[in-house]
Scaffold this motif. Structure first.
Motif, PDB file in Angstrom:
ATOM      1  N   ARG A  33       0.879  -1.163   0.000  1.00 34.47           N
ATOM      2  CA  ARG A  33       0.000   0.000   0.000  1.00 34.47           C
ATOM      3  C   ARG A  33       0.923   1.221   0.000  1.00 34.47           C
ATOM      4  N   THR A  34       1.126   1.796  -1.153  1.00 27.32           N
ATOM      5  CA  THR A  34       2.087   2.885  -1.285  1.00 27.32           C
ATOM      6  C   THR A  34       1.545   4.162  -0.649  1.00 27.32           C
ATOM      7  N   PRO A  35       2.437   5.014  -0.166  1.00 27.81           N
ATOM      8  CA  PRO A  35       1.990   6.217   0.538  1.00 27.81           C
ATOM      9  C   PRO A  35       1.530   7.318  -0.423  1.00 27.81           C
ATOM     10  N   VAL A  36       0.814   8.271   0.131  1.00 25.49           N
ATOM     11  CA  VAL A  36       0.490   9.520  -0.558  1.00 25.49           C
ATOM     12  C   VAL A  36       1.418  10.587   0.004  1.00 25.49           C
ATOM     13  N   LEU A  37       2.191  11.221  -0.877  1.00 24.96           N
ATOM     14  CA  LEU A  37       3.185  12.212  -0.475  1.00 24.96           C
ATOM     15  C   LEU A  37       2.665  13.622  -0.713  1.00 24.96           C
ATOM     16  N   THR A  38       3.107  14.553   0.125  1.00 22.47           N
ATOM     17  CA  THR A  38       2.765  15.957  -0.059  1.00 22.47           C
ATOM     18  C   THR A  38       4.021  16.807   0.124  1.00 22.47           C
ATOM     19  N   SER A  39       3.973  18.027  -0.399  1.00 27.02           N
ATOM     20  CA  SER A  39       5.094  18.952  -0.284  1.00 27.02           C
ATOM     21  C   SER A  39       4.571  20.377  -0.375  1.00 27.02           C
ATOM     22  N   ARG A  40       4.885  21.174   0.637  1.00 29.08           N
ATOM     23  CA  ARG A  40       4.473  22.580   0.600  1.00 29.08           C
ATOM     24  C   ARG A  40       5.100  23.294  -0.593  1.00 29.08           C
ATOM     25  N   GLN A  41       6.365  22.958  -0.889  1.00 32.43           N
ATOM     26  CA  GLN A  41       7.034  23.604  -2.020  1.00 32.43           C
ATOM     27  C   GLN A  41       6.377  23.235  -3.344  1.00 32.43           C
ATOM     28  N   LEU A  42       5.923  21.994  -3.465  1.00 33.91           N
ATOM     29  CA  LEU A  42       5.237  21.586  -4.683  1.00 33.91           C
ATOM     30  C   LEU A  42       3.897  22.313  -4.805  1.00 33.91           C
ATOM     31  N   ASP A  43       3.172  22.421  -3.697  1.00 36.43           N
ATOM     32  CA  ASP A  43       1.909  23.160  -3.721  1.00 36.43           C
ATOM     33  C   ASP A  43       2.128  24.589  -4.197  1.00 36.43           C
ATOM     34  N   GLU A  44       3.165  25.227  -3.685  1.00 40.89           N
ATOM     35  CA  GLU A  44       3.441  26.620  -4.063  1.00 40.89           C
ATOM     36  C   GLU A  44       3.825  26.719  -5.534  1.00 40.89           C
ATOM     37  N   ALA A  45       4.637  25.791  -6.004  1.00 35.24           N
ATOM     38  CA  ALA A  45       5.076  25.833  -7.403  1.00 35.24           C
ATOM     39  C   ALA A  45       3.918  25.568  -8.366  1.00 35.24           C
ATOM     40  N   ALA A  46       3.002  24.678  -7.956  1.00 37.74           N
ATOM     41  CA  ALA A  46       1.859  24.333  -8.809  1.00 37.74           C
ATOM     42  C   ALA A  46       0.702  25.309  -8.648  1.00 37.74           C
ATOM     43  N   GLY A  47       0.711  26.099  -7.582  1.00 31.71           N
ATOM     44  CA  GLY A  47      -0.366  27.029  -7.331  1.00 31.71           C
ATOM     45  C   GLY A  47      -1.635  26.381  -6.806  1.00 31.71           C
ATOM     46  N   ARG A  48      -1.517  25.207  -6.219  1.00 29.73           N
ATOM     47  CA  ARG A  48      -2.663  24.471  -5.685  1.00 29.73           C
ATOM     48  C   ARG A  48      -2.143  23.289  -4.877  1.00 29.73           C
ATOM     49  N   ARG A  49      -2.987  22.661  -4.087  1.00 34.32           N
ATOM     50  CA  ARG A  49      -2.561  21.494  -3.333  1.00 34.32           C
ATOM     51  C   ARG A  49      -2.354  20.311  -4.276  1.00 34.32           C
ATOM     52  N   VAL A  50      -1.313  19.545  -4.008  1.00 27.77           N
ATOM     53  CA  VAL A  50      -0.984  18.388  -4.842  1.00 27.77           C
ATOM     54  C   VAL A  50      -0.725  17.190  -3.927  1.00 27.77           C
TER      55      VAL A  50
END
Length: 339
Positions: A33-50
């Motif tokens: 069961r692979t994890p779901v990853l998050t990153s504040r820097q990715l959210d900022e770069a994409a302009g939305r939550r990822v």
């Protein structure tokens, strides 16, 4: 949703949303069961939550283990036991089939292109499979696999154009939606033959949740994109992309029926976008993802995705050698990420 989609060239083959549910039961306890990853820097770069479903951390290094395992376990349920299995693959599907077959005690033959990435070939051999090398065209590999199945009494496990493959691939979405804290606005998956996109759409339908699903392809291998525009499957020109996992010449017949009917969106990214995404994932999230596995993040970073709500992105694979990784992320030109 009770609709069932029938293969336009083989009426014996069909797939429905419920098949993804059945595949989830069949695969229970057999895969990570692979994890779901998050990153504040990715959210900022994409302009939305990822939210990133980390299938590059799956057994064999890609989501392909889902379809391959669903196929192998399903073929062991009836009797008699098959003599062995055969599969055509550019790399990831072959690894998954070889791994699943070895676990089941079945001999496996994998038909691969001359240009297969050395890291992927080494893994296939390491899982104990026999390798048959042919030209670089996906259609040729598939034809040779079918011929071997017929002449040697093996069971063919298609990489995308089969109900069990499609249903198995779709199981990732059920897991991911159970693990993300909010409902995503959009789902992004890489696309080549279309089995993953079709399975993802069926999984959403099975859950009664009409999530928008976008299939992301490189501009140099846009067979699904071109087919959706034409309204029929079309064979693209010779694929030209660093994403070796996404070099199908045209979508599978059954996946295309599902994708066209359930309305997947289509997005294109350049190889430069893909490299930027790989670099971002490596430097900011410390995740090594192969080019084909990074297309969804590439689309997010390039802000190609409509809307501004949360994205659920599949990191589909991480099977890339260090030499190719260093060449790509170091900025040196490579023709096909061949290592």
């Amino acid at each position: 949703m009770t609709v069932r989609f029938t293969h336009p060239e083989d009426g014996r083959l069909s797939v429905a949303p419920a098949d993804v549910e059945h595949a989830s039961i069949r695969l229970s306890g057999r895969l990570r069961r692979t994890p779901v990853l998050t990153s504040r820097q990715l959210d900022e770069a994409a302009g939305r939550r990822v939210f990133l479903k980390a299938e590059h951390l799956q057994s064999t290094g890609s989501y392909k283990a889902r379809g391959a395992t669903n196929q192998v376990v399903a073929m062991l349920e009836p009797r008699p036991r098959p003599r062995g299995v055969v599969a055509a693959s550019s790399g990831n599907h072959g690894q998954a089939v070889a791994w699943a077959a070895r676990r089941a005690g079945l001999p496996a033959t994998i038909v691969v292109p001359r240009s297969i990435a050395p890291a992927k070939l080494a893994a296939i051999v390491g899982y104990g499979a026999r390798v048959v090398t042919v030209g670089d065209g996906a259609e040729e590999r598939i034809a040779v696999a079918r011929e071997l199945a017929g002449s040697q009494g093996l069971r063919d496990i298609p990489p995308y154009d089969h109900p069990l493959t499609i249903a198995g691939q779709g199981t990732w979405l059920r897991e991911a939606l159970a693990d993300v804290p909010v409902r995503p606005e959009t789902v992004l998956v890489p696309a080549s033959g279309g089995g993953l996109a079709a399975g993802t759409l069926l999984a959403a339908a099975a859950l009664g949740d009409p999530l928008p699903v976008y299939a992301v392809e490189p501009t140099g291998a846009a067979d699904l994109h071109d087919s959706l525009l034409a309204g029929v499957r079309v064979a693209g020109s010779e694929p030209s992309t660093i994403a070796d996992a996404l070099r199908a010449h045209r979508p599978g017949a059954l996946p295309f029926e599902v994708i066209r009917a359930l309305g997947a969106g289509s997005l294109l990214v350049t190889d430069e976008h893909i490299v930027d995404a790989m670099r971002f994932l490596a430097e900011r999230l410390k995740q090594v993802v192969e080019p084909g596995g990074a297309t969804g993040v590439a689309a997010a970073l390039a802000r190609r995705v409509p809307g501004d709500g949360p994205l659920l992105v599949l990191l589909s694979g991480g099977n890339i050698g260090w030499t190719a990784t260093a060449a790509l992320l170091g900025g040196r030109e490579v023709v096909a990420a061949a290592e």
